[in-house]
Design a protein around this motif. Structure first.
Motif, short mmCIF file in Angstrom:
data_model
loop_
_atom_site.label_atom_id
_atom_site.label_comp_id
_atom_site.label_asym_id
_atom_site.label_seq_id
_atom_site.Cartn_x
_atom_site.Cartn_y
_atom_site.Cartn_z
N GLU A 115 -42.85 -32.78 36.58
CA GLU A 115 -41.89 -31.71 36.29
C GLU A 115 -42.53 -30.60 35.47
OE1 GLU A 115 -37.58 -31.02 34.06
OE2 GLU A 115 -38.23 -33.06 34.56
N ALA A 116 -43.35 -30.99 34.48
CA ALA A 116 -44.01 -29.99 33.63
C ALA A 116 -44.97 -29.12 34.44
CB ALA A 116 -44.76 -30.68 32.50
N VAL A 117 -45.71 -29.74 35.37
CA VAL A 117 -46.63 -29.00 36.23
C VAL A 117 -45.87 -28.02 37.12
CG1 VAL A 117 -48.23 -29.21 38.18
CG2 VAL A 117 -48.46 -30.74 36.22
N LEU A 118 -44.79 -28.50 37.73
CA LEU A 118 -44.01 -27.65 38.63
C LEU A 118 -43.28 -26.54 37.87
CD1 LEU A 118 -42.69 -30.47 40.94
CD2 LEU A 118 -44.19 -28.59 41.64
N TRP A 132 -40.06 -24.54 43.98
CA TRP A 132 -38.70 -24.70 43.43
C TRP A 132 -38.02 -25.94 44.00
CZ3 TRP A 132 -36.87 -22.44 39.30
CH2 TRP A 132 -37.34 -21.18 38.92
N HIS A 133 -38.25 -26.18 45.28
CA HIS A 133 -37.67 -27.35 45.95
C HIS A 133 -38.12 -28.64 45.27
CE1 HIS A 133 -37.56 -29.90 49.91
NE2 HIS A 133 -36.57 -30.19 49.10
N LEU A 134 -39.44 -28.78 45.08
CA LEU A 134 -39.97 -29.99 44.45
C LEU A 134 -39.53 -30.09 42.99
CD1 LEU A 134 -43.58 -30.23 45.90
CD2 LEU A 134 -41.59 -31.61 46.49
N LEU A 135 -39.46 -28.95 42.31
CA LEU A 135 -39.01 -28.96 40.92
C LEU A 135 -37.56 -29.45 40.84
CD1 LEU A 135 -39.44 -28.33 37.93
CD2 LEU A 135 -38.78 -25.96 38.41
N GLY A 136 -36.73 -28.98 41.76
CA GLY A 136 -35.34 -29.44 41.78
C GLY A 136 -35.24 -30.93 42.04
N LEU A 137 -36.09 -31.42 42.93
CA LEU A 137 -36.05 -32.84 43.27
C LEU A 137 -36.50 -33.70 42.08
CD1 LEU A 137 -35.65 -35.08 45.30
CD2 LEU A 137 -37.92 -34.62 46.21
N VAL A 138 -37.60 -33.30 41.44
CA VAL A 138 -38.11 -34.13 40.34
C VAL A 138 -37.20 -34.04 39.11
CG1 VAL A 138 -39.67 -32.44 39.25
CG2 VAL A 138 -40.23 -34.87 39.17
N ALA A 149 -30.17 -28.97 40.24
CA ALA A 149 -29.35 -28.21 41.19
C ALA A 149 -29.70 -26.72 41.13
CB ALA A 149 -27.87 -28.42 40.90
N ARG A 150 -29.93 -26.21 39.92
CA ARG A 150 -30.27 -24.79 39.79
C ARG A 150 -31.62 -24.48 40.47
NH1 ARG A 150 -27.03 -24.81 35.05
NH2 ARG A 150 -28.60 -25.72 33.67
N ALA A 151 -32.57 -25.37 40.31
CA ALA A 151 -33.87 -25.16 40.96
C ALA A 151 -33.73 -25.22 42.48
CB ALA A 151 -34.88 -26.21 40.48
N LEU A 152 -32.91 -26.14 42.98
CA LEU A 152 -32.70 -26.25 44.42
C LEU A 152 -31.97 -25.02 44.96
CD1 LEU A 152 -31.78 -30.03 44.52
CD2 LEU A 152 -33.77 -29.00 45.63
N GLU A 153 -31.04 -24.49 44.20
CA GLU A 153 -30.35 -23.25 44.61
C GLU A 153 -31.35 -22.09 44.69
OE1 GLU A 153 -25.88 -24.18 42.81
OE2 GLU A 153 -27.41 -23.23 41.56
#
Length: 378
Positions: A115-118, A132-138, A149-153
């Motif tokens: 998460e920190a890397v992303l 952003w997709h991977l950040l939202g998932l992790v 959810a905000r990252a996935l949006e």
């Protein structure tokens, strides 16, 4: 005069030799050549020595990460890729591969590092939908559903075609109990990929949380028939709905498949034992409860209590005593556990111990009617 006496070809040859020796002395180039010859260990050793002396050589760190990855040394690969990203923030692949390498660890610490890397990656690449997709998932995997959810949006705003992103966003919304929004995102994803069995399973879970049992069962059955990757979980959830509707025979069938698909699914095993007991297969239920009670999982104590209850009904006193003692040693303290303990003592003719157990059941829950009934009848 000497210069003019040297043939031009000799000068060119000397230049080539200079470049050749420079090439030979370049650790990154040598490592690439070794990796091309499948000499991964030799390349790794060469790069390790080089980065020890030149820790800010981004190209060497990145190649070292690749060599570690090829050796399946994912923790080392993650550290090398992250070092490459630290030295060269324009290297998108270094950020991405560092996060993916951390993901191979699959521990809470690894997910936090990913998460920190992303998080750093999206600051350097704010228009990268995949990041952003991977950040939202992790973030969601780390339990931070709102930020996930905000990252996935953000990912979907950049690339509306990200079906998986919409799926994960739907799940993240469901985990925040925003079921209408969750269903909306999952329905949109299904419109794009109606054949996706995992999407069907997700819709089934969300429909169940909404209380729409018919829709949930239909979606789960379709997902199972189409071999969803979460087949065991889908079968378990479908069995829950069947149990709630009183269809224990149907639940036995589904749970048997769930346990076969994933022997580590202890929820399925526990519900399987309950369903077996409900349809009269008491010996099979006891076998299941004993297996669970011998482990250290979340159902160990309750399984021991249920095994004791079954042994009491069979009037197998020694086994009932052994099971209830195991349940108590595992931390069983609820009214049901004390009531079963009271029944066991009553069967053994241990009147004072039976009375004490029933009193403990009432003290544990003053609204637990079976304890009052048992105490009164005793």
């Amino acid at each position: 005069l000497v210069i003019y006496l040297i043939p031009p070809t000799a000068v060119l040859g000397a230049i080539l030799l200079i470049y050749w020796f420079a090439y030979q002395g370049d650790a990154v180039s040598q490592a690439r050549r070794l990796m091309g010859q499948n000499q991964i260990s030799a390349a790794t050793g060469l790069l390790e020595r080089h980065v020890q002396e030149n820790p800010h050589d981004a190209a060497a760190q990145f190649l070292l990460g690749r060599s570690y990855w090829m050796n399946r040394q994912y923790a080392d690969a993650a550290a090398a890729f992250e070092a490459a990203a630290d030295s060269d923030a324009s290297n998108r692949d270094a950020f991405m591969l560092a996060a993916l390498a951390y993901a191979h660890g699959n521990t809470a610490t690894d997910r936090e590092r990913a998460e920190a890397v992303l998080d750093r990656m999206v600051r350097h690449f704010p228009n990268d939908a995949e990041a952003w997709h991977l950040l939202g998932l992790v973030r969601s995997a780390n339990g931070n559903y709102a930020q996930g959810a905000r990252a996935l949006e953000e990912a979907l705003a950049l690339d509306p075609s990200l079906v998986r992103g919409r799926t994960f966003l739907g799940i993240a919304k469901a985990l925040q109990q925003d079921y209408p929004d969750a269903r909306s995102h999952l329905d949109a994803a299904l419109n794009a990929r109606p054949e996706d069995a995992d999407l069907r399973a997700a819709l089934g879970f969300v429909s169940g949380l909404e209380g729409d049992a018919p829709q949930a069962q239909e979606a789960l059955r379709t997902a199972i028939q189409n071999n969803t990757k979460v087949k065991s979980l889908a079968l378990t959830q479908l069995a829950r709905h069947l149990i709630l509707s009183g269809n224990f025979s149907g639940a036995v069938e589904q749970l048997n498949q769930a346990v076969t698909a994933d022997a580590t699914n202890e929820t399925a095993k526990f519900l399987y034992g309950i369903s077996l007991q409900a349809v009269g297969r008491l010996d099979d239920a006891i076998t299941t409860f004993n297996e669970l009670s011998q482990g250290s999982g979340p159902y160990a104590a309750d399984s021991a209590v249920l095994a004791a209850q079954a042994y009491v009904s069979q009037q197998k006193l020694d086994r009932a005593r052994e099971a209830i003692n195991r349940a108590m040693s595992l931390g069983a303290q609820g009214p049901f556990a004390y009531t079963v303990k009271g029944r066991m003592h009553a069967l053994a003719g241990e009147d004072n111990d039976a009375r004490e157990a029933f009193k403990q059941a009432i003290a544990a829950d003053s609204q637990y009617a079976p304890a009052y009934l048992e105490y009164g009848l005793f």
